[in-house]
Design a protein around this motif. Structure first.
Motif, short mmCIF file in Angstrom:
data_model
loop_
_atom_site.label_atom_id
_atom_site.label_comp_id
_atom_site.label_asym_id
_atom_site.label_seq_id
_atom_site.Cartn_x
_atom_site.Cartn_y
_atom_site.Cartn_z
N UNK A 1 0.49 -5.41 -37.90
CA UNK A 1 1.14 -4.31 -37.19
C UNK A 1 0.96 -3.00 -37.96
N UNK A 2 1.05 -3.07 -39.26
CA UNK A 2 0.86 -1.86 -40.08
C UNK A 2 -0.53 -1.28 -39.88
N UNK A 3 -1.54 -2.13 -39.84
CA UNK A 3 -2.91 -1.64 -39.64
C UNK A 3 -3.07 -0.98 -38.28
N UNK A 4 -2.47 -1.55 -37.26
CA UNK A 4 -2.57 -0.96 -35.92
C UNK A 4 -1.88 0.39 -35.86
N UNK A 5 -0.73 0.51 -36.48
CA UNK A 5 -0.02 1.80 -36.47
C UNK A 5 -0.74 2.84 -37.32
N UNK A 6 -1.35 2.43 -38.43
CA UNK A 6 -2.15 3.37 -39.21
C UNK A 6 -3.32 3.91 -38.41
N UNK A 7 -3.88 3.06 -37.55
CA UNK A 7 -5.02 3.48 -36.75
C UNK A 7 -4.59 4.38 -35.59
N UNK A 8 -3.49 4.04 -34.94
CA UNK A 8 -3.11 4.77 -33.73
C UNK A 8 -2.34 6.06 -34.00
N UNK A 9 -1.75 6.20 -35.18
CA UNK A 9 -0.93 7.39 -35.41
C UNK A 9 -1.76 8.67 -35.49
N UNK A 10 -3.07 8.55 -35.70
CA UNK A 10 -3.95 9.72 -35.76
C UNK A 10 -4.72 9.95 -34.47
N UNK A 11 -4.45 9.15 -33.44
CA UNK A 11 -5.15 9.35 -32.17
C UNK A 11 -4.60 10.57 -31.44
N UNK A 12 -5.38 11.07 -30.49
CA UNK A 12 -5.05 12.33 -29.83
C UNK A 12 -3.76 12.24 -29.03
N UNK A 13 -3.55 11.12 -28.31
CA UNK A 13 -2.36 11.05 -27.46
C UNK A 13 -1.08 10.95 -28.29
N UNK A 14 -1.16 10.37 -29.49
CA UNK A 14 0.01 10.33 -30.38
C UNK A 14 0.31 11.73 -30.91
N UNK A 15 -0.75 12.44 -31.31
CA UNK A 15 -0.54 13.80 -31.80
C UNK A 15 -0.04 14.72 -30.70
N UNK A 16 -0.52 14.49 -29.47
CA UNK A 16 -0.05 15.30 -28.35
C UNK A 16 1.43 15.05 -28.08
N UNK A 17 1.84 13.81 -28.16
CA UNK A 17 3.26 13.49 -27.96
C UNK A 17 4.12 14.11 -29.05
N UNK A 18 3.61 14.09 -30.29
CA UNK A 18 4.35 14.73 -31.38
C UNK A 18 4.46 16.23 -31.17
#
Length: 361
Positions: A221-238
């Motif tokens: 789970x940690x690896x998946x969150x490390x990968x997805x936290x820098x994706x565009x849709x996560x940054x857009x939500x932030x």
């Protein structure tokens, strides 16, 4: 509930794996039947009609005086005296197996452990208890214990892994160092020591094993969150000011659940194996409890009764094999490469059939 196209493809891919699909159906059927073990194997009748009234000994304990006896204690329905009293003014309906997991058969033709007979289908153990009844109850306890441990451990592991991967920094660094120290401890020996100090029981043993089993899914789970936290849709939500818990649960967690669901059947297999090992060593459930590990220990201590060891081995082999097949099917269902490859093969087959029809025309 309407499934998304991706979920439909995954479900279709899971069903295409016949071995895993039918293993899941068989395992679910065995678990469902074991949940009603009291109605399948019990030393109390399912229904008693006495003197014009109905009684349900499976649910309610009745005194012997209710059926014309002399004692105020709970009626022993296997006692010929009580049976004769009931049969004089009524009848009884017995379960398929008239033995519970703790019932001792005092009418054996041979010394215990006795071989399989028409009355005791898988024989008896060294205390005269029916092996079939203990197998049914032991299967239920093992699976329910494994499911509880898997769900609780997965819940804690996913939460910790999500926080490590999303926040990172010092929290991730300190958590990783703590996990390295905690995972380096000899788990089995610590469980044996704690089980010898604390009175063993279902919930106490569950808490002890939960202290170490939650780390199984953290790294994934940690690896998946490390990968997805820098994706565009996560940054857009932030950037839009979406609360952090909403981003973690609604946007990042679905990606991590793919790997989590693929590993959960194997985590369940490990939980059942650990409980069986502790019961085999005598540090698991309380003495007398129905357990597959205790049945294995019976087979080791009574080599002259091979049916004990064979029953325990085959039951564990079948149960763990079914879970392994299910895990492989779930893993293939969530593997996008196999889905796309399968779709490509089907599309090529359709094109080849269309071209062959055009040539024939």
């Amino acid at each position: 509930m309407v499934l998304s196209p991706i979920a439909k493809r995954r479900l279709h891919q899971f069903r295409r794996n016949r071995r895993g699909y039918y293993s899941l159906l068989l395992f679910a059927l065995l678990l469902f039947l074991s949940l009603f073990a009291e109605f399948i194997a019990n030393d109390k009748p399912l229904l008693v009609r006495y003197d014009g009234q109905f009684y349900t000994p499976v649910f309610v304990s009745y005194a012997e005086t209710v059926f014309g006896g002399e004692f105020e204690t709970t009626a022993d329905y296997r006692d010929p005296y009580v049976r004769d009293l009931i049969n004089e003014k009524g009848w009884m309906i017995w379960p398929l197996i008239p033995y519970s997991y703790a019932t001792i058969n005092y009418n054996l033709d041979q010394p215990a452990p006795s071989p399989p007979t028409q009355e005791n289908w898988l024989g008896t153990d060294d205390q005269g208890r029916d092996v079939t009844a203990r197998l049914i109850y032991g299967f239920r306890i093992s699976v329910l214990f494994g499911l509880c441990l898997t769900l609780l451990g997965s819940l804690i592991g996913v939460t910790v892994g999500a926080m490590q991967g999303y926040f990172g920094g010092w929290f991730d660094l300190l958590s990783q160092r703590f996990m390295e120290i905690w995972s380096g401890m000899p788990v089995l020996f610590l469980l044996i020591i704690m089980a010898s100090v604390i009175e063993p029981g279902f919930f106490s043993l569950l808490i002890l094993m939960l202290l170490f089993s939650w780390m199984t899914l953290v790294d994934v789970v940690r690896a998946e969150f490390l990968r997805t936290r820098n994706l565009d849709y996560i940054r857009a939500a932030q950037a839009l000011g979406v609360p952090t818990p909403v981003i973690m649960v609604k946007h990042a967690l679905p990606n991590a659940m793919v790997a989590t669901l693929s590993l959960m059947p194997f985590v369940l297999t490990g939980a059942i194996t650990t409980l069986t090992s502790l019961d085999f060593l005598g540090f698991g459930l309380p003495p007398g409890s129905p357990s597959l590990g205790e049945l294995l220990s019976q087979g080791k201590n009574n080599l002259q009764a091979p049916w004990l060891g064979m029953t325990a081995f085959l039951s564990l082999a079948v149960m763990l094999s079914l879970l392994t097949f299910v895990g492989e099917a779930v893993r293939d269902a969530f593997d996008p490469r196999k889905i796309f490859v399968q779709q490509g093969v089907e599309e090529n087959a359709v094109e080849e059939m269309a071209q062959s029809k055009e040539k024939d025309a």
